[in-house]
Design a protein around this motif. Structure first.
Motif, PDB file in Angstrom:
ATOM      1  N   ARG A  88     -22.639  -6.707   9.933  1.00 50.52           N
ATOM      2  CA  ARG A  88     -23.120  -5.744   8.937  1.00 50.52           C
ATOM      3  C   ARG A  88     -22.355  -5.975   7.642  1.00 50.52           C
ATOM      4  NH1 ARG A  88     -25.843  -0.766   9.291  1.00 50.52           N
ATOM      5  NH2 ARG A  88     -25.125   0.889   7.887  1.00 50.52           N
ATOM      6  N   ALA A  89     -23.063  -5.970   6.524  1.00 43.06           N
ATOM      7  CA  ALA A  89     -22.433  -6.279   5.240  1.00 43.06           C
ATOM      8  C   ALA A  89     -23.015  -5.413   4.144  1.00 43.06           C
ATOM      9  CB  ALA A  89     -22.649  -7.756   4.885  1.00 43.06           C
ATOM     10  N   HIS A  90     -22.245  -5.250   3.071  1.00 46.43           N
ATOM     11  CA  HIS A  90     -22.824  -4.773   1.822  1.00 46.43           C
ATOM     12  C   HIS A  90     -23.690  -5.917   1.283  1.00 46.43           C
ATOM     13  CE1 HIS A  90     -20.105  -1.444   2.036  1.00 46.43           C
ATOM     14  NE2 HIS A  90     -19.025  -2.167   1.786  1.00 46.43           N
ATOM     15  N   VAL A  91     -24.794  -5.588   0.640  1.00 41.64           N
ATOM     16  CA  VAL A  91     -25.708  -6.612   0.120  1.00 41.64           C
ATOM     17  C   VAL A  91     -26.019  -6.302  -1.337  1.00 41.64           C
ATOM     18  CG1 VAL A  91     -27.981  -7.675   0.327  1.00 41.64           C
ATOM     19  CG2 VAL A  91     -26.720  -7.035   2.393  1.00 41.64           C
ATOM     20  N   ALA A 101     -33.124  -8.752  -1.311  1.00 38.64           N
ATOM     21  CA  ALA A 101     -32.241  -7.726  -0.757  1.00 38.64           C
ATOM     22  C   ALA A 101     -33.037  -6.507  -0.287  1.00 38.64           C
ATOM     23  CB  ALA A 101     -31.205  -7.312  -1.802  1.00 38.64           C
ATOM     24  N   GLN A 102     -34.095  -6.161  -1.021  1.00 37.33           N
ATOM     25  CA  GLN A 102     -34.954  -5.066  -0.561  1.00 37.33           C
ATOM     26  C   GLN A 102     -35.531  -5.375   0.822  1.00 37.33           C
ATOM     27  OE1 GLN A 102     -37.940  -4.121  -3.675  1.00 37.33           O
ATOM     28  NE2 GLN A 102     -36.419  -4.872  -5.137  1.00 37.33           N
ATOM     29  N   MET A 103     -35.961  -6.620   1.012  1.00 36.79           N
ATOM     30  CA  MET A 103     -36.554  -6.999   2.299  1.00 36.79           C
ATOM     31  C   MET A 103     -35.508  -7.060   3.408  1.00 36.79           C
ATOM     32  SD  MET A 103     -39.649  -6.953   1.589  1.00 36.79           S
ATOM     33  CE  MET A 103     -40.236  -7.467   3.209  1.00 36.79           C
ATOM     34  N   VAL A 104     -34.288  -7.451   3.067  1.00 39.26           N
ATOM     35  CA  VAL A 104     -33.217  -7.394   4.074  1.00 39.26           C
ATOM     36  C   VAL A 104     -33.018  -5.954   4.517  1.00 39.26           C
ATOM     37  CG1 VAL A 104     -30.774  -7.813   4.539  1.00 39.26           C
ATOM     38  CG2 VAL A 104     -32.067  -9.466   3.182  1.00 39.26           C
ATOM     39  N   ALA A 105     -32.990  -5.030   3.541  1.00 36.20           N
ATOM     40  CA  ALA A 105     -32.774  -3.615   3.858  1.00 36.20           C
ATOM     41  C   ALA A 105     -33.948  -3.015   4.625  1.00 36.20           C
ATOM     42  CB  ALA A 105     -32.525  -2.825   2.578  1.00 36.20           C
ATOM     43  N   LEU A 106     -35.147  -3.539   4.414  1.00 33.15           N
ATOM     44  CA  LEU A 106     -36.328  -3.017   5.093  1.00 33.15           C
ATOM     45  C   LEU A 106     -36.533  -3.632   6.472  1.00 33.15           C
ATOM     46  CD1 LEU A 106     -38.780  -2.927   2.059  1.00 33.15           C
ATOM     47  CD2 LEU A 106     -38.047  -0.940   3.400  1.00 33.15           C
ATOM     48  N   GLU A 107     -36.379  -4.940   6.559  1.00 30.35           N
ATOM     49  CA  GLU A 107     -36.689  -5.650   7.805  1.00 30.35           C
ATOM     50  C   GLU A 107     -35.476  -5.825   8.712  1.00 30.35           C
ATOM     51  OE1 GLU A 107     -39.702  -6.419   8.658  1.00 30.35           O
ATOM     52  OE2 GLU A 107     -40.661  -5.871   6.766  1.00 30.35           O
ATOM     53  N   ALA A 109     -32.532  -3.542   8.639  1.00 33.71           N
ATOM     54  CA  ALA A 109     -31.755  -2.401   8.128  1.00 33.71           C
ATOM     55  C   ALA A 109     -30.388  -2.290   8.780  1.00 33.71           C
ATOM     56  CB  ALA A 109     -32.538  -1.110   8.327  1.00 33.71           C
ATOM     57  N   HIS A 110     -30.295  -2.647  10.063  1.00 26.11           N
ATOM     58  CA  HIS A 110     -29.025  -2.494  10.777  1.00 26.11           C
ATOM     59  C   HIS A 110     -27.963  -3.474  10.294  1.00 26.11           C
ATOM     60  CE1 HIS A 110     -31.157  -5.726  12.811  1.00 26.11           C
ATOM     61  NE2 HIS A 110     -30.031  -6.095  13.402  1.00 26.11           N
ATOM     62  N   ARG A 111     -28.361  -4.455   9.461  1.00 25.56           N
ATOM     63  CA  ARG A 111     -27.398  -5.442   8.961  1.00 25.56           C
ATOM     64  C   ARG A 111     -26.816  -5.040   7.609  1.00 25.56           C
ATOM     65  NH1 ARG A 111     -28.078 -10.166  11.928  1.00 25.56           N
ATOM     66  NH2 ARG A 111     -25.943 -10.574  11.185  1.00 25.56           N
ATOM     67  N   VAL A 112     -27.355  -3.961   7.001  1.00 22.77           N
ATOM     68  CA  VAL A 112     -26.971  -3.602   5.636  1.00 22.77           C
ATOM     69  C   VAL A 112     -26.167  -2.314   5.629  1.00 22.77           C
ATOM     70  CG1 VAL A 112     -27.796  -3.079   3.307  1.00 22.77           C
ATOM     71  CG2 VAL A 112     -29.059  -4.710   4.753  1.00 22.77           C
ATOM     72  N   ASP A 113     -24.969  -2.375   5.049  1.00 20.19           N
ATOM     73  CA  ASP A 113     -24.164  -1.177   4.857  1.00 20.19           C
ATOM     74  C   ASP A 113     -24.625  -0.503   3.563  1.00 20.19           C
ATOM     75  OD1 ASP A 113     -22.281   0.782   4.715  1.00 20.19           O
ATOM     76  OD2 ASP A 113     -20.559  -0.510   5.108  1.00 20.19           O
ATOM     77  N   THR A 201     -32.815   3.017   4.060  1.00 19.20           N
ATOM     78  CA  THR A 201     -31.858   4.038   4.489  1.00 19.20           C
ATOM     79  C   THR A 201     -30.439   3.775   3.991  1.00 19.20           C
ATOM     80  OG1 THR A 201     -31.512   2.851   6.581  1.00 19.20           O
ATOM     81  CG2 THR A 201     -33.207   4.570   6.556  1.00 19.20           C
ATOM     82  N   SER A 202     -30.167   2.572   3.495  1.00 20.08           N
ATOM     83  CA  SER A 202     -28.819   2.259   3.017  1.00 20.08           C
ATOM     84  C   SER A 202     -28.541   2.972   1.702  1.00 20.08           C
ATOM     85  CB  SER A 202     -28.664   0.752   2.799  1.00 20.08           C
ATOM     86  OG  SER A 202     -28.895   0.035   3.988  1.00 20.08           O
ATOM     87  N   PRO A 203     -27.336   3.515   1.526  1.00 16.10           N
ATOM     88  CA  PRO A 203     -26.967   4.030   0.203  1.00 16.10           C
ATOM     89  C   PRO A 203     -27.165   2.930  -0.840  1.00 16.10           C
ATOM     90  CG  PRO A 203     -25.325   4.632   1.827  1.00 16.10           C
ATOM     91  CD  PRO A 203     -26.240   3.660   2.506  1.00 16.10           C
TER      92      PRO A 203
END
Length: 259
Positions: A88-91, A101-107, A109-113, A201-203
């Motif tokens: 899990r990382a900040h992106v 980055a939007q697609m990382v957060a959408l597809e 989500a569990h990998r993005v802090d 869902t990520s801040p």
């Protein structure tokens, strides 16, 4: 600094990491390999484990036939996290990198802090298109000598001229294949996450220069309004590549948001 490669769906992706601390993945945009983060990597590496990579189609990564899309490029980014052993990382993504980055957060989500979207757009019919002056420049660039086209496109991404010669020298020394540029461009033009922004869902922090001539600044409020709890911060007078024009201000904002 450590460097490596990872194979994602048969495509070799080159990456590197520096620093020690919470992992921070930086995703660059159209026409820039990982050196495009140069002004901010060293300062950020004092606090974070900074991971940068070359998107497919540029730098040390493979350039398979296009077109590409942002979901595929997001999967490449996640493969880099896997190779680095990061769960899990900040992106943070800039321009096309912000779309990825939007697609990382959408597809994934569990990998993005926490998520930082810089100088980017949600895409789609509801987003503001490229400014007309930039569209005209892109059309004209096709008929210009490569060095002149690169100079004009690079200058258009800056509100001030002080980083221009450094950026231009780097781009001319490390040119991107035109076919690969078109493949990456297709990913940018085809991106449309507008209707899904509420699923993030990520801040989230949205950063945008008020003098951006590449991505219409009005896209920044669109992102901030539709991503739950997102915060918008402007960089007054800064252009598209504000992290080259004001690296100190960029690093300060990133550190403050990521804690």
């Amino acid at each position: 600094m450590t460097t490596g490669t990872v194979t994602a769906a048969g495509v070799r992706i080159a990456y590197e990491e520096v620093g020690d601390g919470p992992p921070l993945l930086l995703i660059h945009g159209l026409g820039y390999p990982r050196w495009g983060w140069a002004p901010v990597v060293e300062p950020l590496a004092k606090t974070f484990r900074v991971i940068t990579f070359d998107n497919r189609g540029i730098g040390g990564s493979d350039a398979p036939p296009g077109p590409y899309d942002t979901a595929t490029l997001a999967a490449d980014a996640v493969a880099v996290l896997d190779a680095a052993g990061v769960r899990r990382a900040h992106v943070m993504g800039a321009s096309l990198g912000g779309m990825i980055a939007q697609m990382v957060a959408l597809e994934h989500a569990h990998r993005v802090d926490r998520l930082i979207l810089a100088c980017t757009t949600p895409g789609g019919a509801e987003a503001y298109p490229l400014p007309e002056a930039t569209l005209t420049l892109i059309r004209e660039a096709a008929g210009l000598p490569p060095e002149e086209a690169t100079r004009r496109l690079t200058a258009n991404a800056l509100a001030s001229r002080h980083p221009l010669e450094d950026l231009l020298a780097r781009r001319l020394a490390d040119p991107q294949d035109p076919t690969a540029w078109q493949a990456q461009s297709a990913a940018s033009l085809g991106h449309d996450a507008y209707g899904r922004l509420g699923e993030i869902t990520s801040p989230t922090l949205v950063l945008h220069g008020t003098a951006d001539r590449v991505v219409d600044p009005r896209n920044a409020p669109l992102l901030a309004e539709h991503i739950p709890g997102a915060r918008l911060e402007w960089l007054p007078g800064q252009g598209h590549l504000f992290f080259w024009e004001d690296p100190d201000g960029t690093v300060e904002r990133v550190r403050r948001f990521l804690g």
